[in-house]
Motif scaffolding. Sequence first.
Motif, PDB file in Angstrom:
ATOM      1  N   LYS A 131      99.679  -9.480  57.165  1.00  0.00           N
ATOM      2  CA  LYS A 131     100.701  -9.716  56.316  1.00  0.00           C
ATOM      3  C   LYS A 131     101.021 -10.738  54.618  1.00  0.00           C
ATOM      4  N   GLU A 132     102.050 -10.934  55.014  1.00  0.00           N
ATOM      5  CA  GLU A 132     102.596 -11.227  53.155  1.00  0.00           C
ATOM      6  C   GLU A 132     102.275 -12.822  53.388  1.00  0.00           C
ATOM      7  N   ASN A 133     102.212 -13.304  54.597  1.00  0.00           N
ATOM      8  CA  ASN A 133     102.154 -14.653  54.712  1.00  0.00           C
ATOM      9  C   ASN A 133     100.123 -15.176  55.247  1.00  0.00           C
ATOM     10  N   TRP A 191     110.165   1.241  42.964  1.00  0.00           N
ATOM     11  CA  TRP A 191     109.626   1.218  41.588  1.00  0.00           C
ATOM     12  C   TRP A 191     108.161   0.367  41.146  1.00  0.00           C
ATOM     13  N   ARG A 192     107.764   0.011  42.210  1.00  0.00           N
ATOM     14  CA  ARG A 192     106.585  -1.048  41.430  1.00  0.00           C
ATOM     15  C   ARG A 192     104.953  -0.108  41.919  1.00  0.00           C
ATOM     16  N   ASP A 193     105.145   0.321  43.080  1.00  0.00           N
ATOM     17  CA  ASP A 193     104.340   1.193  43.862  1.00  0.00           C
ATOM     18  C   ASP A 193     103.758   2.004  43.224  1.00  0.00           C
ATOM     19  N   LEU A 194     105.193   3.255  42.760  1.00  0.00           N
ATOM     20  CA  LEU A 194     105.319   4.526  41.593  1.00  0.00           C
ATOM     21  C   LEU A 194     104.433   4.151  40.304  1.00  0.00           C
ATOM     22  N   TYR A 202      95.223   3.395  54.452  1.00  0.00           N
ATOM     23  CA  TYR A 202      95.642   4.322  53.619  1.00  0.00           C
ATOM     24  C   TYR A 202      97.018   4.431  52.222  1.00  0.00           C
ATOM     25  N   LEU A 203      98.092   3.796  52.574  1.00  0.00           N
ATOM     26  CA  LEU A 203      99.123   3.759  51.806  1.00  0.00           C
ATOM     27  C   LEU A 203      99.362   2.436  50.827  1.00  0.00           C
ATOM     28  N   THR A 204      98.639   1.607  49.881  1.00  0.00           N
ATOM     29  CA  THR A 204      98.550   0.825  50.232  1.00  0.00           C
ATOM     30  C   THR A 204      98.267   0.829  48.176  1.00  0.00           C
ATOM     31  N   GLY A 205      98.856  -0.028  47.479  1.00  0.00           N
ATOM     32  CA  GLY A 205      98.691   0.247  45.883  1.00  0.00           C
ATOM     33  C   GLY A 205      97.276  -0.537  45.646  1.00  0.00           C
ATOM     34  N   SER A 206      96.495  -1.498  46.642  1.00  0.00           N
ATOM     35  CA  SER A 206      95.360  -1.605  46.470  1.00  0.00           C
ATOM     36  C   SER A 206      94.886  -1.019  46.062  1.00  0.00           C
ATOM     37  N   ALA A 207      94.311  -0.050  46.391  1.00  0.00           N
ATOM     38  CA  ALA A 207      93.669   1.004  46.061  1.00  0.00           C
ATOM     39  C   ALA A 207      93.449   1.826  45.233  1.00  0.00           C
ATOM     40  N   MET A 262      94.512 -11.275  54.290  1.00  0.00           N
ATOM     41  CA  MET A 262      93.374 -10.525  53.374  1.00  0.00           C
ATOM     42  C   MET A 262      94.236  -9.847  52.385  1.00  0.00           C
ATOM     43  N   PHE A 263      95.185  -9.930  51.633  1.00  0.00           N
ATOM     44  CA  PHE A 263      96.469  -8.570  51.466  1.00  0.00           C
ATOM     45  C   PHE A 263      95.638  -7.600  50.255  1.00  0.00           C
ATOM     46  N   SER A 264      94.626  -7.303  50.763  1.00  0.00           N
ATOM     47  CA  SER A 264      93.897  -6.719  49.325  1.00  0.00           C
ATOM     48  C   SER A 264      94.785  -6.914  47.912  1.00  0.00           C
ATOM     49  N   HIS A 265      95.443  -5.892  48.026  1.00  0.00           N
ATOM     50  CA  HIS A 265      96.171  -5.742  46.512  1.00  0.00           C
ATOM     51  C   HIS A 265      96.068  -6.776  45.390  1.00  0.00           C
ATOM     52  N   MET A 266      96.831  -8.114  46.043  1.00  0.00           N
ATOM     53  CA  MET A 266      96.414  -8.977  44.966  1.00  0.00           C
ATOM     54  C   MET A 266      95.244  -9.818  44.969  1.00  0.00           C
ATOM     55  N   PRO A 305      92.095  -0.717  53.314  1.00  0.00           N
ATOM     56  CA  PRO A 305      93.646  -1.619  54.469  1.00  0.00           C
ATOM     57  C   PRO A 305      94.486  -2.031  53.874  1.00  0.00           C
ATOM     58  N   GLU A 306      95.491  -1.855  53.504  1.00  0.00           N
ATOM     59  CA  GLU A 306      96.179  -2.614  53.006  1.00  0.00           C
ATOM     60  C   GLU A 306      96.532  -4.595  53.043  1.00  0.00           C
ATOM     61  N   TYR A 307      95.980  -4.557  54.549  1.00  0.00           N
ATOM     62  CA  TYR A 307      95.643  -5.826  54.629  1.00  0.00           C
ATOM     63  C   TYR A 307      94.455  -6.555  55.432  1.00  0.00           C
ATOM     64  N   ASP A 365     109.676 -11.388  43.717  1.00  0.00           N
ATOM     65  CA  ASP A 365     107.855 -10.560  42.288  1.00  0.00           C
ATOM     66  C   ASP A 365     107.469  -9.703  43.690  1.00  0.00           C
ATOM     67  N   TRP A 366     106.349 -10.399  43.168  1.00  0.00           N
ATOM     68  CA  TRP A 366     105.634  -8.421  43.673  1.00  0.00           C
ATOM     69  C   TRP A 366     105.806  -8.911  45.673  1.00  0.00           C
ATOM     70  N   ASN A 367     105.302  -9.519  46.171  1.00  0.00           N
ATOM     71  CA  ASN A 367     105.566 -10.183  46.872  1.00  0.00           C
ATOM     72  C   ASN A 367     107.133 -10.342  47.847  1.00  0.00           C
ATOM     73  N   ASP A 368     106.928  -9.449  48.081  1.00  0.00           N
ATOM     74  CA  ASP A 368     108.178  -8.528  49.075  1.00  0.00           C
ATOM     75  C   ASP A 368     108.955  -9.432  49.464  1.00  0.00           C
ATOM     76  N   ALA A 369     107.974 -10.196  50.215  1.00  0.00           N
ATOM     77  CA  ALA A 369     108.449 -10.684  51.062  1.00  0.00           C
ATOM     78  C   ALA A 369     109.445 -12.456  51.064  1.00  0.00           C
ATOM     79  N   LEU A 383      96.894  10.581  48.392  1.00  0.00           N
ATOM     80  CA  LEU A 383      97.919  10.177  50.071  1.00  0.00           C
ATOM     81  C   LEU A 383      98.661   9.677  49.985  1.00  0.00           C
ATOM     82  N   ARG A 384      98.941   8.284  48.532  1.00  0.00           N
ATOM     83  CA  ARG A 384     100.219   7.603  48.677  1.00  0.00           C
ATOM     84  C   ARG A 384     101.245   8.620  47.523  1.00  0.00           C
ATOM     85  N   ARG A 385     100.321   9.412  46.752  1.00  0.00           N
ATOM     86  CA  ARG A 385     101.449   9.926  46.038  1.00  0.00           C
ATOM     87  C   ARG A 385     102.729  11.780  46.829  1.00  0.00           C
TER      88      ARG A 385
HETATM   89  C1  G1P Z   1     103.106  -3.613  49.279  1.00  0.00           C
HETATM   90  C2  G1P Z   1     103.826  -2.627  48.885  1.00  0.00           C
HETATM   91  C3  G1P Z   1     104.660  -3.553  47.455  1.00  0.00           C
HETATM   92  C4  G1P Z   1     104.641  -4.684  47.463  1.00  0.00           C
HETATM   93  C5  G1P Z   1     103.311  -5.255  48.965  1.00  0.00           C
HETATM   94  C6  G1P Z   1     103.290  -7.199  49.106  1.00  0.00           C
HETATM   95  O1  G1P Z   1     101.775  -3.522  49.416  1.00  0.00           O
HETATM   96  O2  G1P Z   1     103.660  -1.824  49.132  1.00  0.00           O
HETATM   97  O3  G1P Z   1     104.876  -2.565  46.642  1.00  0.00           O
HETATM   98  O4  G1P Z   1     103.898  -5.381  46.581  1.00  0.00           O
HETATM   99  O5  G1P Z   1     103.017  -5.125  49.953  1.00  0.00           O
HETATM  100  O6  G1P Z   1     104.719  -7.283  49.600  1.00  0.00           O
HETATM  101  P1  G1P Z   1     100.735  -2.265  49.608  1.00  0.00           P
HETATM  102  O7  G1P Z   1     101.074  -1.547  50.633  1.00  0.00           O
HETATM  103  O8  G1P Z   1     101.140  -1.251  48.468  1.00  0.00           O
HETATM  104  O9  G1P Z   1      99.455  -2.889  49.399  1.00  0.00           O
END
Ligand code: G1P
Length: 914
Positions: free
Chosen positions: A738-740, A379-382, A801-806, A743-747, A788-790, A530-534, A358-360
């Motif tokens: 979110k980034e504060n 870039w990072r997500d790709l 759906y659209l999260t790099g954590s998947a 539970m941010f799934s990706h990290m 979910p993203e978080y 860095d990874w944390n856009d915020a 889906l993210r593609r």
């Molecule tokens: C999103 C962005 C990812 C970024 C993260 C934290 O995460 O897509 O690039 O590093 O927020 O700011 P994602 O939605 O992929 O889980």
Amino acid sequence: MKNENKSSGWKFIDEDSTFAISNPQKSSYLYFPLVNEAGMMSAITPTLHGDIKTSQNTFLMAPVSAEDLHNSRAARNFWVHIEGKEVWSATGNSAKQISLNFNQEEKEEVHLEAGLLWHKVIRENKTMGIKAVCTSFVPANEDQVELLKVQLSNTSDQNLTVTPTAAIPLYARSADDIRDHRHVTSLLHRIYTSTYGIEVQPTLSFDERGHKINHVTYSVFGSEGNGEAPTGFFPVVEDFIGEGGNLDWPEVIVKNASPQSNAGETIEGYEAIGALKFNTITLKPGESKSYIVALMITDNRLKDVSEIIKKYCSEEQFDLLLEQNKIDWKEKLNNLNFQTSDIDFNKWMKWVTLQPILRRIYGCSFLPHHDYGKGGRGWRDLWQDCLALLIMDDPQKVKDLLYNNFAGVRIDGSNATIIGSEPGEFVADRNNIARVWMDHGAWPFLTTMLYINQSGDIEFLLENQTYFKDTQIKRSKDLDLQWKPEQGNLLKSENSDIYKGTIFEHMLLQNIVQFFNVGKHNNIKLEGADWNDAFDLAPELGESVAFTALYASNLKEMSQLLLSLQEKTGTEELHLAKEIMILLDSISNPINYDSAEQKLQRLNQYFESCSHKISGDKISVSIKDIAADLNSKADWMITHLRQNEWIKNEEGFEWFNGYYNNDAERVEGNHTNGVRMTLTGQVFPVMGEVATKDQVKKISKSVTKYLKDEKIGYRLNSQFGEIQQNIGRGFGFAFGHKENGAMFSHMAVMYSNAMYQRQFAHEGYDVLNSIYELSKNFELSRIYPGVPEYISEKGRGMYHYLTGSASWLLLTVLTEMFGVKGKLGDLSLEPKLLLNQFNDQNQSSVFSYFANRHLDIIYKNENGLEYGEYQIQTITLNGEEISFETKQKAVIISREFISRLTENENHTLEVILG
Ligand code: G1P
């Protein structure tokens, strides 16, 4: 607070991960994706709300953000005028029906079923004696079309005389026009009616792109199930709703008015609606009738509408295409199947497997929470999305993508941030702001390593690729005023030839430049974030200790990879741009790594040497020397981090500090507002073996103490208690969102991955399991299956759906939990399954794709041993015992051996644990 309108949550109802849920309309913010490879991208809710588009500039229904899902009335609608009774919306979108959501007496029964990738809502009003089954999907073909079938049934004991009208508002233009001349752009509309429906082709596209002739056409066609055409149309919104009416109580429906247009008319300049009125019919008790609606976006007006009608507008075709669609998605996801003791988890993972696809297609835009971006991907997500693609399919197919992406690297180690849809299409920055994310250089190495491990194609390192060039130099700290856009985006050498370097050289630069790019405390600068856009407010003095750890482990692994290259291919020397020798200081002219100043001076010397052009001269350097240089840099970094960034707070807990703020102050540890800790700061030291085993134990304890929350899981950070103008905007967000501190799934998934990598399987499992449990707890999360993203402070699943954590979740389950991974092309097995993950037959298995072979890998734990107690004893392949090599705790089966197996057949590896 007790929720009176409590929904019972979803349940899986078949082997294909189809799920069902009752009263889905009583949960707000739910949405589901419908999509195809041709780029039709829809979002659909239980009341068939949402939107339909193919790009930022081509929306068939108006773009929706999450809040519009309940605030806007512009949904896909299908009205039924019932003689002698009130009008009824088969999709639940009438003013009356919405009020029923809170009414306990007069109920509508609503039931939703959804699968890969279709959506069905069954709605019955017992008082009126009518039922509608609305099925939607986007066929898996070359068309940009969404199909809807509405089957109406008479559930009463009397005849029902009904007049149906499909009504889909046709926004038909660019998302930008919502707040940029919404009215004026409606004047561009040309609405054409024909026998089966309505087409809208605006004359011009009228937005930031200029006033261009437009050809794109948005259509709504419909028919009865047997192919019979509608009786007429209401093509203009204001005529459809009537003065004082609206889309959920339109005058022409309420009054059962005669159609306002017939086939063959042209109407100019109004907001349009695909309102198609059908014949009045009488349904006997128990009788049903179906209607088909096709919503299309085409490059131009259709030359031959009848072809489209033949293709889509009959029940027979609809059913056929739906079946094909199910098969298509099933096949796409068939290369990975998990079988643990938890059957729901296995099915839930199917939905996670879908997410990278889906993210593609959607990029990071185009679903209701993702109301930003304009398509395209960062870039990072790709790079991270490629991780999943590499394990779901033949890595060779992903190779070109990786190769092309490397052309986005600049000679200063930074990169263009946005990647267009064509190979080699890059944009420096979406908003033309000069900034650099300091983590970007680290991801390509991880993805390339996975590619090499899965495929064995180590020679990929030696392929040549161009570099990206624009006006930004010295990691966007300066401008190259000699460069002009007409010179193009390819780096040239002194004699104006296009310069190319190896893929290895690209990765080397991305990582080695960062070694020198340090702040006051000798950690890598935080730059734009860095990874944390915020974390975007510390560009001068901020440092990311977290990513210093990742770059350290990258340099270490790179050095080992070089030695493998030498061993496997006999390559003794690499040809590198002469200028890079400045950075391979231990070979050319050593500096003192303890001095941040010397590092910066050295980096500047390098930047000066290649700011406009590069000499084009290559130099041969022995692989052994480069490997030794990288290794010594990595070792220095690891020692530095262990000595200077390992902290102990007043309560005696210990962990790694992850950041310095823009006042060059250490961020983590005790503070007057409470203990400050980040998860990111722990993940990379654990993952990259910067943390010793003892430190990993201590980190785990501290994370449990300060970041684990029973309700929302492993938080991204503890509560800092004030906005941090010297770290980033993230701390302006409410805590727990979110980034504060959500539970941010990706990290969290990466934390689990790191724990597994370090053999802390129980810890790794706990994190993954908590994400799974939180996501499937519908009572709180209110999302369909998937990650979910978080998870927000309330426990709601956000940005579904659209999260790099998947990608990371899939990767972690396959390569760590099941321990199935490539090792320079060979297959390595090292299961880290816990005892409770084996089923009643003491088995746990994964069906996966490796070296173009389908392998069903079945772990048998007949003695019921816990992780740590078992080891691989014997392996049989298709019933015959095979020999294998053991390296540390992993078992290695050579690629050569696997390559001897027949392709496109399933092979069974039974792995006996004891
Ligand atoms: C999103 C962005 C990812 C970024 C993260 C934290 O995460 O897509 O690039 O590093 O927020 O700011 P994602 O939605 O992929 O889980």
